[in-house]
Write an enzyme that holds these catalytic residues in place. Structure first.
Site, short mmCIF file in Angstrom:
data_model
loop_
_atom_site.label_atom_id
_atom_site.label_comp_id
_atom_site.label_asym_id
_atom_site.label_seq_id
_atom_site.Cartn_x
_atom_site.Cartn_y
_atom_site.Cartn_z
N HIS A 508 6.09 -0.38 -0.85
CA HIS A 508 7.27 0.19 -1.51
C HIS A 508 6.99 0.50 -2.97
O HIS A 508 7.21 1.63 -3.43
CB HIS A 508 8.44 -0.80 -1.40
CG HIS A 508 9.67 -0.34 -2.11
ND1 HIS A 508 10.75 0.18 -1.46
CD2 HIS A 508 9.99 -0.31 -3.44
CE1 HIS A 508 11.68 0.52 -2.35
NE2 HIS A 508 11.24 0.22 -3.55
N GLU A 509 6.53 -0.49 -3.71
CA GLU A 509 6.34 -0.28 -5.14
C GLU A 509 5.24 0.74 -5.42
O GLU A 509 5.31 1.48 -6.41
CB GLU A 509 6.04 -1.61 -5.84
CG GLU A 509 7.18 -2.63 -5.78
CD GLU A 509 8.50 -2.08 -6.29
OE1 GLU A 509 8.49 -1.20 -7.17
OE2 GLU A 509 9.55 -2.55 -5.81
N HIS A 512 6.63 4.21 -5.43
CA HIS A 512 7.09 4.62 -6.76
C HIS A 512 5.92 5.11 -7.61
O HIS A 512 6.02 6.11 -8.32
CB HIS A 512 7.74 3.44 -7.48
CG HIS A 512 9.10 3.07 -6.99
ND1 HIS A 512 10.13 3.98 -6.88
CD2 HIS A 512 9.63 1.86 -6.63
CE1 HIS A 512 11.22 3.35 -6.45
NE2 HIS A 512 10.95 2.09 -6.30
N HIS A 515 4.89 8.58 -6.86
CA HIS A 515 5.85 9.51 -7.45
C HIS A 515 5.50 9.77 -8.91
O HIS A 515 5.64 10.90 -9.41
CB HIS A 515 7.26 8.91 -7.33
CG HIS A 515 8.37 9.88 -7.47
ND1 HIS A 515 9.69 9.49 -7.48
CD2 HIS A 515 8.39 11.23 -7.62
CE1 HIS A 515 10.46 10.56 -7.63
NE2 HIS A 515 9.70 11.62 -7.72
#
Length: 732
Positions: A508-509, A512, A515
């Site tokens: 998940h992290e 980011h 992105h």
């Protein structure tokens, strides 16, 4: 700043926190005649770091540097803004909008580093500086956005934007800049602006105070156990970690279980002693409600009132309407409809799960009614019986660095062609951190990546990503990014074996981070993760899906002792169990999101609330008071909404889950994990930043509006053939 079973731990820390408190004594700052140089404490931030990609020199930065550097950074930006506002030349895109993008570089450097340390490695000095400078930085922000001459120049460019022959990104920057001024009160009367400034300063101070109180409350609330027998059910490694935590606090001969930031605590699954489970649950539930110096209730009740007053000043019926006006969802009513679509299925599913758990309790010869502190332990018993699967069986296959290198990195390579090179020479704020160069598919350098994974008493709870250096072609900078988590520290000499929830958090992290790394923007205000809350969690939640992809899982899930890959039978069990307990998982999120919305839908005329009474009423009014499923965060320790810029925005984890599940469904329909699909996702989503509005951006990838159907199916709340109503999204 961002969330699976532990799906929703993370967030993106895109809002740079301000500093504040009385630092240790320092030498006076000296300004050189006619330039921006300084010497003495703080001077280390006066220029870009000479290190690789301008990585901060953490080995040379001291606490005493922050206060003078923040003050000097504000002084410099104030002078830069004055030159822009007083420029005698007619307003243009270059001399106004671009000039603003170039301003504030020193302040940006110091606040990015300060934010990283106050979140992940704080101390009393940093907290004092944070408390002192938070209101100063709020006032500094207001001085920029409430500057009438500067706004007149911005408005002039905005009004003429159609005739200026600007690039699409430049037009978007003009629009975003103008809207930021308006949302900051630039069109208010002088009297209302004065009131707004006062509110902003108060809110900034209260937010900092909340974060500091909560950190102290979590540390003080840790459960101390003085009898080894009370820890029955914990593994030797877990007991050793608790013993080490006690020694660190000077409690030799005892055991300490630190609190995680959430309502449920990880060790509730393993502790056999029901009284200890109840004590641990209540230690977390009441951590910030003890009537002591760390009690947060009065503070948040005041913040709710001030936010409502701010919204009224700015012309909105409530704070939620203000916040959502520039988000993808656009209105509180749209969010309420969305939550309303999820709540019934979650309530029904969690009720069925509770019935199964109660049967498991009784089948084991125990006779008590299920309570929240029992849920995790007996849900695990049901899962093990139903799927013959337990965390203890899985952990040996999830050694942290192997998961990172052969899982998280490998998925990024297979999808996007990225490669990674570990660096041992880059200074860090904690010796257990890891640092890697990130290279693109053609071998070119993308950026630098830091990881700080283990829990410490001086680290805020949860998991998040942020930038130490932002990407911008205008400024000539590449991204320097960090991920932070709060995984249980292994005992001395033990391997770092983690749960599958932790594995998912890592994916998940890093979603980011992708992105941020794929940002290709000219202007820093539009770069990377500087997007709406209900869009920023989309790439991260999407990236979670690759943790269970067969090709990726087989590559990283290797037994730490035997080097044997995870057996297919165990993989099948993981997949079969992937939708287990999703009624609870979704229910705690829905309850937290509704609680957030209820706090921020209060009008300015509403009285100051009794926090506990309001919380109970809000959950009941929203029909999300699910039996035995408390909200993931209680009001008094809801860090996201009181200190981390997620006010009226926690629903974003659910909203972006919908976007992520829609996108993964698209991948499944088009061949799954392929370089071609990864490139398309990178081109249409990950590389865009805020250069486009969110609705059109998503539709360009997905081909239609967001649809809640794949989310309900993916989370096990509906069958694949269920008829569901698509979520209505506007064109923003």
């Amino acid at each position: 700043m961002p969330r699976c079973r532990t799906l929703f731990l993370g967030c993106v820390a895109v809002a740079l926190t301000a500093a504040g408190a009385q630092a240790a004594p320092h030498h006076p700052v000296r300004h050189a005649q006619g330039d921006k140089t300084m010497s003495g404490p703080g001077a280390i931030f006066a220029h870009e770091s000479p290190l690789f990609l301008h990585a901060p020199p953490f080995d040379k930065i001291h606490d005493a540097d922050f206060l003078p550097a923040i003050e000097e950074g504000m002084r410099q930006e104030k002078a830069e803004i004055a030159r822009i506002a007083d420029n005698p030349a007619p307003p243009s895109f270059e001399n106004t909008i671009v000039a603003m993008e170039r301003s504030g570089r020193m302040l940006d450097r110091v606040t990015r580093v300060f934010s990283a340390l106050t979140g992940a490695d704080t101390n009393d000095t940093l907290e004092r500086i944070d408390a002192e400078t938070s209101p100063q930085l709020a006032a500094h922000h207001d001085a920029i956005y409430l500057n009438p001459k500067l706004f007149a120049r911005v408005k002039s460019v905005y009004d003429r934007r159609a005739s200026l022959q600007l690039s699409p990104e430049a037009r978007q920057l003009v629009k975003v800049t103008y809207e930021q001024f308006v949302r900051s009160g630039a069109q208010l009367s002088p009297a209302d602006q004065t009131q707004l400034k006062q509110i902003n300063e108060k809110l900034s101070s209260l937010s900092t105070s909340f974060q500091q109180k909560l950190l102290a409350a979590a540390k003080a609330g840790a459960l101390v156990v003085d009898d080894r027998a009370k820890l029955r059910g914990l593994s030797d490694q877990q007991v050793a970690a608790a013993e080490q935590a006690a020694k660190t606090r000077g409690l030799a001969g005892k055991w300490v279980i630190p609190l995680q930031n959430t309502t449920q605590q990880p060790l509730l699954q393993d502790l056999a002693d029901r009284d200890v489970r109840e004590r641990l649950f209540n230690a977390g539930w009441t951590r910030a409600e003890k009537g002591d110096a760390n009690d947060t209730r009065e503070l948040i009740a005041t913040m709710a009132v001030l936010r409502a007053q701010k919204a009224k000043l700015l012309g909105y019926p409530n704070y939620a309407a203000y916040v959502l006006s520039n988000q993808m969802a656009e209105t509180p009513e749209a969010v309420q409809r969305f939550i309303g679509q999820l709540a019934p299925a979650s309530r029904a599913r969690s009720a069925a799960e509770a019935a199964d758990i109660q049967k498991a309790i009784e089948a084991g010869g125990e006779h008590f009614q299920l309570q929240p502190w029992d849920w995790e332990r007996y849900a695990e018993r049901v899962r093990k019986a139903r799927y013959d699967l337990s965390d203890d069986e899985l952990k040996p296959y999830f050694e942290l660095k192997r998961v990172l290198v052969d899982g998280v990195f490998y998925a990024a390579n297979q999808l996007y062609g990225l490669t990674f090179k570990e660096r041992k020479d880059i200074p860090v704020w904690n010796p257990e951190m890891m640092v890697f160069e990130v290279h693109d598919k053609d071998g070119s350098l993308l950026g630098l990546m830091y990881f700080d994974y283990f829990k410490r008493d001086n680290k805020s709870g949860g998991a998040w990503m942020s930038n130490l250096v932002g990407q911008s072609k205008l400024l000539g900078t590449k991204p320097v990014i960090y991920n932070v988590a709060n995984f249980t520290h292994p005992g001395p000499g033990q391997p770092a074996l983690i749960t599958f929830d932790d594995v998912t958090t890592m994916f998940h992290e890093f979603g980011h981070a992708l992105h941020g790394f794929f940002a290709t923007q000219e202007y820093p205000s539009l770069s990377g993760t500087r997007v709406a809350r209900d869009f920023v969690e989309f790439p991260s939640q999407f990236n979670e899906n690759w943790a269970l992809d067969p090709k990726i899982l087989k590559h990283y899930a290797v037994h730490y002792q035997t080097s044997q890959p995870i057996p297919q039978a165990l993989v099948d069990k993981i997949k079969a169990a992937s939708k287990f307990n999703q009624g609870y998982a979704m229910g705690e999120l829905i309850a937290a999101a509704e609680l957030d919305m209820q706090w921020h839908m209060q009008p300015a005329s509403a009285p100051k609330r009794d926090v506990d009474a309001f919380e109970a009423q809000a959950l009941k009014a929203g029909h999300v008071d699910f039996p035995n499923v408390p909200p993931r965060y209680r009001s008094s320790y809801f860090l996201h909404i009181w200190a981390n810029s997620y006010a009226a925005g926690y629903y974003a984890y659910l909203w972006t889950q919908m976007l992520a599940d829609d996108s993964f469904a698209w991948f499944e329909q088009h061949g799954g994990l392929t370089r071609e699909n990864g490139q398309r996702f990178r081109d249409l989503i990950l590389s865009k930043g805020h250069t486009e509005d969110y609705g059109p951006m998503f539709r360009a990838f997905y081909g239609k509006d967001p649809d809640i159907g794949p989310m309900l199916v993916h989370r096990g709340l509906a069958g694949a053939d269920s008829a569901v109503t698509p979520a209505k999204t506007e064109a923003r």
